[in-house]
Design a protein around this motif. Structure first.
Motif, PDB file in Angstrom:
ATOM      1  N   UNK A 175      52.638  52.571 -20.958  1.00 63.08           N
ATOM      2  CA  UNK A 175      52.336  53.820 -21.653  1.00 63.08           C
ATOM      3  C   UNK A 175      53.472  54.828 -21.484  1.00 63.08           C
ATOM      4  N   UNK A 176      54.006  54.879 -20.305  1.00 60.45           N
ATOM      5  CA  UNK A 176      55.102  55.816 -20.048  1.00 60.45           C
ATOM      6  C   UNK A 176      56.307  55.475 -20.924  1.00 60.45           C
ATOM      7  N   UNK A 177      56.620  54.205 -21.009  1.00 64.15           N
ATOM      8  CA  UNK A 177      57.734  53.783 -21.862  1.00 64.15           C
ATOM      9  C   UNK A 177      57.447  54.149 -23.318  1.00 64.15           C
ATOM     10  N   UNK A 178      56.216  53.952 -23.709  1.00 63.66           N
ATOM     11  CA  UNK A 178      55.838  54.302 -25.084  1.00 63.66           C
ATOM     12  C   UNK A 178      56.042  55.795 -25.326  1.00 63.66           C
ATOM     13  N   UNK A 179      55.637  56.578 -24.348  1.00 67.37           N
ATOM     14  CA  UNK A 179      55.777  58.019 -24.481  1.00 67.37           C
ATOM     15  C   UNK A 179      57.243  58.434 -24.594  1.00 67.37           C
ATOM     16  N   UNK A 180      58.121  57.606 -24.044  1.00 69.39           N
ATOM     17  CA  UNK A 180      59.556  57.879 -24.169  1.00 69.39           C
ATOM     18  C   UNK A 180      60.080  57.442 -25.537  1.00 69.39           C
ATOM     19  N   UNK A 181      59.173  56.934 -26.365  1.00 60.16           N
ATOM     20  CA  UNK A 181      59.557  56.580 -27.723  1.00 60.16           C
ATOM     21  C   UNK A 181      59.787  55.098 -27.952  1.00 60.16           C
ATOM     22  N   UNK A 182      59.639  54.311 -26.925  1.00 62.91           N
ATOM     23  CA  UNK A 182      59.880  52.875 -27.068  1.00 62.91           C
ATOM     24  C   UNK A 182      58.729  52.197 -27.802  1.00 62.91           C
ATOM     25  N   UNK A 183      59.110  51.394 -28.793  1.00 64.71           N
ATOM     26  CA  UNK A 183      58.104  50.638 -29.538  1.00 64.71           C
ATOM     27  C   UNK A 183      58.216  49.156 -29.198  1.00 64.71           C
ATOM     28  N   UNK A 184      59.444  48.731 -29.013  1.00 59.32           N
ATOM     29  CA  UNK A 184      59.643  47.326 -28.674  1.00 59.32           C
ATOM     30  C   UNK A 184      59.861  47.228 -27.168  1.00 59.32           C
ATOM     31  N   UNK A 185      58.801  46.903 -26.494  1.00 60.40           N
ATOM     32  CA  UNK A 185      58.844  46.818 -25.037  1.00 60.40           C
ATOM     33  C   UNK A 185      58.574  45.378 -24.622  1.00 60.40           C
ATOM     34  N   UNK A 186      59.551  44.810 -23.941  1.00 63.56           N
ATOM     35  CA  UNK A 186      59.351  43.433 -23.505  1.00 63.56           C
ATOM     36  C   UNK A 186      58.868  43.411 -22.058  1.00 63.56           C
ATOM     37  N   UNK A 187      57.934  42.533 -21.802  1.00 62.95           N
ATOM     38  CA  UNK A 187      57.463  42.380 -20.427  1.00 62.95           C
ATOM     39  C   UNK A 187      57.909  41.021 -19.902  1.00 62.95           C
ATOM     40  N   UNK A 188      58.613  41.033 -18.780  1.00 59.11           N
ATOM     41  CA  UNK A 188      59.112  39.773 -18.221  1.00 59.11           C
ATOM     42  C   UNK A 188      58.534  39.564 -16.830  1.00 59.11           C
ATOM     43  N   UNK A 189      58.057  38.361 -16.621  1.00 53.55           N
ATOM     44  CA  UNK A 189      57.400  38.042 -15.352  1.00 53.55           C
ATOM     45  C   UNK A 189      57.860  36.679 -14.855  1.00 53.55           C
ATOM     46  N   UNK A 190      57.769  36.494 -13.558  1.00 53.56           N
ATOM     47  CA  UNK A 190      58.135  35.197 -12.985  1.00 53.56           C
ATOM     48  C   UNK A 190      56.918  34.465 -12.461  1.00 53.56           C
ATOM     49  N   UNK A 191      56.945  33.175 -12.658  1.00 54.44           N
ATOM     50  CA  UNK A 191      55.968  32.294 -12.023  1.00 54.44           C
ATOM     51  C   UNK A 191      54.512  32.658 -12.237  1.00 54.44           C
ATOM     52  N   UNK A 192      53.960  32.135 -13.301  1.00 53.30           N
ATOM     53  CA  UNK A 192      52.527  32.256 -13.503  1.00 53.30           C
ATOM     54  C   UNK A 192      51.841  30.953 -13.106  1.00 53.30           C
ATOM     55  N   UNK A 193      52.616  30.002 -12.714  1.00 55.80           N
ATOM     56  CA  UNK A 193      52.103  28.640 -12.581  1.00 55.80           C
ATOM     57  C   UNK A 193      50.827  28.561 -11.754  1.00 55.80           C
ATOM     58  N   UNK A 194      50.785  29.350 -10.721  1.00 53.95           N
ATOM     59  CA  UNK A 194      49.630  29.242  -9.848  1.00 53.95           C
ATOM     60  C   UNK A 194      48.514  30.207 -10.252  1.00 53.95           C
ATOM     61  N   UNK A 195      48.798  30.960 -11.307  1.00 55.38           N
ATOM     62  CA  UNK A 195      47.759  31.867 -11.764  1.00 55.38           C
ATOM     63  C   UNK A 195      47.351  32.891 -10.728  1.00 55.38           C
ATOM     64  N   UNK A 196      48.330  33.478 -10.092  1.00 60.98           N
ATOM     65  CA  UNK A 196      48.021  34.514  -9.112  1.00 60.98           C
ATOM     66  C   UNK A 196      47.290  35.663  -9.795  1.00 60.98           C
ATOM     67  N   UNK A 197      46.257  36.121  -9.155  1.00 56.97           N
ATOM     68  CA  UNK A 197      45.461  37.194  -9.727  1.00 56.97           C
ATOM     69  C   UNK A 197      46.309  38.410 -10.064  1.00 56.97           C
ATOM     70  N   UNK A 198      47.189  38.777  -9.127  1.00 59.43           N
ATOM     71  CA  UNK A 198      48.008  39.967  -9.336  1.00 59.43           C
ATOM     72  C   UNK A 198      48.864  39.839 -10.592  1.00 59.43           C
ATOM     73  N   UNK A 199      49.477  38.678 -10.755  1.00 58.70           N
ATOM     74  CA  UNK A 199      50.332  38.455 -11.916  1.00 58.70           C
ATOM     75  C   UNK A 199      49.532  38.570 -13.211  1.00 58.70           C
ATOM     76  N   UNK A 200      48.354  37.999 -13.201  1.00 60.47           N
ATOM     77  CA  UNK A 200      47.508  38.044 -14.390  1.00 60.47           C
ATOM     78  C   UNK A 200      47.122  39.473 -14.744  1.00 60.47           C
ATOM     79  N   UNK A 201      46.729  40.206 -13.729  1.00 62.84           N
ATOM     80  CA  UNK A 201      46.308  41.584 -13.965  1.00 62.84           C
ATOM     81  C   UNK A 201      47.443  42.403 -14.551  1.00 62.84           C
TER      82      UNK A 201
END
Lengths: 352, 352
Positions: A175-201
DNA sequence: GTGAAAGCGCTAACAG
DNA sequence: CTGTTAGCGCTTTCAC
């Protein structure tokens, strides 16, 4: 050979019982003792260099006054965490730290050792290895030993968790990035393989924020290796490189990049320098964690301060303590608030 | 209530002795057991969820298979250190970590707990607090428990030390700067108040190198507070500020600054940016430690890699192990080599 | 005021 | 092949 009560008793010409009481001072059944005797015994004990043998004590009353703390590694503010824990459990309890080095297998070995050492409770950071789940289950159900989880829950088990508000961290960050005017926001994450709760959230928080703003999601998940792998720095660097390479290839590049954790962000900064990508002119960058380095002027990483380890340890310790005292409020979770910290790796692009 | 040997014995209709041997498999006095019995007992034990009670075992044979590791904090590669230790002591021994948070007082409390827990040996990083010295002395002389020191010795005590070559670190670092053409090299250090051996050796190395080159020494020692204080970041920042302020005031400024540790160097970099001092154009900077951040392209700190915590832990563990096995080679010290890493915060000024 | 004795869970002689 | 017994160091009834 260590000094025992018996030896002191012999030296003092009294029984071990008397010595035992004299040395502990407090008298459970109001045992009356001659002050003079007490003083003499204490003096002898001191001269002989007596140290009580906790093993014997523990064996007797079946309590070790020890709790186990199981962590995957020492990287992210473990010291604050331990301090937080110690602050609330001391002096009644002391803590036993064990690391499993991000390997699920060790996680089980460590827990076994905890059991053998007869810890009375456990504060643990779940590795995410599904194979470990039955062990946690055994510990709590079969052996009835109280467990408090740190940072993430275990799917299928109703154990109390103390964690920061992962969902809010990415939601608010986005939301903060959006408020700065960003529309194209990429989210990059590492290792979902184990389905860690934190990563999912976290992923969820990002998605929610983009949806709420009617924007298109751009998600890049790298490093399907296990945790052990991605935590290694050279590997993280590779992840950063691949994220950036992909970004460069896009026809319509994202203006902001939101990454899973500050360490990855550091690597991104590094790779950007190498590739001549300017932050924040060409790309706004935001991390999660607010690690020690992020505040330095020459880094000045915008980030979501999400892991206040000190308070987390404190909460976890208190929760465990209350469980040890019988209040089995097993599913009372604690969610710690987050805070978006805007520094110099993000810029406003409103009106451009 | 935990399952005991006795219960298993009752279920199986045998004596506890049989159970004890059956469950351990190995037979010290070659005790022969019926395979069938063994299998049955093992099955019952497993069903009941038996866990051996290490306390009882330890009490009996007076050995806990535990060593204590006493550190001041978790900041500088403690994980690698612990891994190094664990690598050599496992599986025979397990380690008990304790922190004293840079406070000498806690150092003593921690050691007391170690004694009560009956650790068989100790690997410790001495705080530098003179008041703690008698405690170390007691531990080793009165109680005869083997101690290996990490990173620095204790004045007046002949305990084995595993440390990096502090003397060489500053000597070689200084020589390297000299070879780059620097004549005015300032050495800045924090907290000499407690006279830590490591700090002294480093200072010595610098002095030697300057003397050998016939150059004038410029030494700045800040932060007479105790260790607890200077480790706090905002304080380190102040130290950096004062070093820089003093440098700015000089009529004939040093061309190179050699600081005690990388964290201080980071702070210096930071303050330089704020003050508009360009590194390495205006000032060459070298640190000690080669911490995780120093290798990043956007930091690229020239430094002396001095604290290879992994190998250090390994050496310390091996030393302790050999002492536990009776080889009391008490004063066999281990000095680990150092390496100067030239990156981008230093420049050659030859011919200028 | 103080002591004797039992026992926590386990192992290791010493007997069968 | 298996059981009995003593004891590790300590606490805690219970008795004097």
């Amino acid at each position: 050979m260590p000094v025992t009560l018996k030896e002191i008793a012999q030296h003092a010409g009294v029984s071990t019982t008397t010595v035992s009481f004299a040395l502990r001072d407090k008298r459970p059944s109001e045992r009356p003792l001659a002050v003079e005797t007490v003083l003499r015994i204490q003096k002898i004990a001191h001269q002989l260099g007596y140290r009580p043998n906790n093993l014997a004590k523990s064996l007797l009353n079946n309590q070790t006054n020890t709790i186990g703390v199981l962590l995957s590694n020492l990287s992210f503010g473990a010291e604050e965490l331990l301090e937080g824990i110690k602050g609330v459990i001391a002096p009644e309890y002391s803590s036993l730290l064990s690391l499993y080095n991000s390997e699920g297998q060790n996680e089980r070995v460590r827990m076994d050792i905890f059991m053998q050492q007869r810890v009375e409770g456990i504060i643990a950071a779940f590795s995410g290895d599904p194979a470990s789940i039955p062990y946690y289950q055994d510990l709590t159900e079969k052996y009835g030993i109280p467990i408090v989880l740190i940072d993430r829950g275990i799917p299928g088990l109703d154990l109390p968790v103390v964690r920061s508000d992962h969902l809010a961290s990415t939601y608010e960050g986005t939301r903060t990035l959006q408020r700065l005017g960003h529309k194209r926001i990429q989210y990059a994450s590492v290792s979902m393989s184990r389905g860690l709760e934190s990563t999912c959230l976290r992923l969820q928080g990002y998605c929610d924020a983009m949806k709420d703003a009617g924007l298109e999601q751009e998600i890049r998940i790298t490093g399907e290796k296990d945790f052990k792998e991605w935590v290694r720095m050279d590997n993280l660097r590779q992840v950063a490189r691949s994220i950036l390479d992909a970004w460069l290839m896009e026809k319509q590049r994202a203006t902001a990049l939101f990454v899973d954790n500050d360490w990855l962000a550091y690597e991104i900064i590094q790779e950007c320098m190498i590739s001549g990508i300017k932050i924040p002119q060409d790309l706004s960058l935001m991390g999660i964690g607010d690690y020690a380095f992020s505040g330095f002027t020459f880094v000045a990483l915008s980030t979501v301060s999400a892991q206040k380890q000190g308070p987390m340890g404190k909460e976890a310790g208190e929760l465990l303590l209350s469980m040890l005292n019988g209040q089995r409020q097993s599913s009372r979770n604690v969610i710690l608030p987050i805070e978006v910290k805007l520094r110099s790796t993000t810029r406003s692009i409103i009106g451009q």
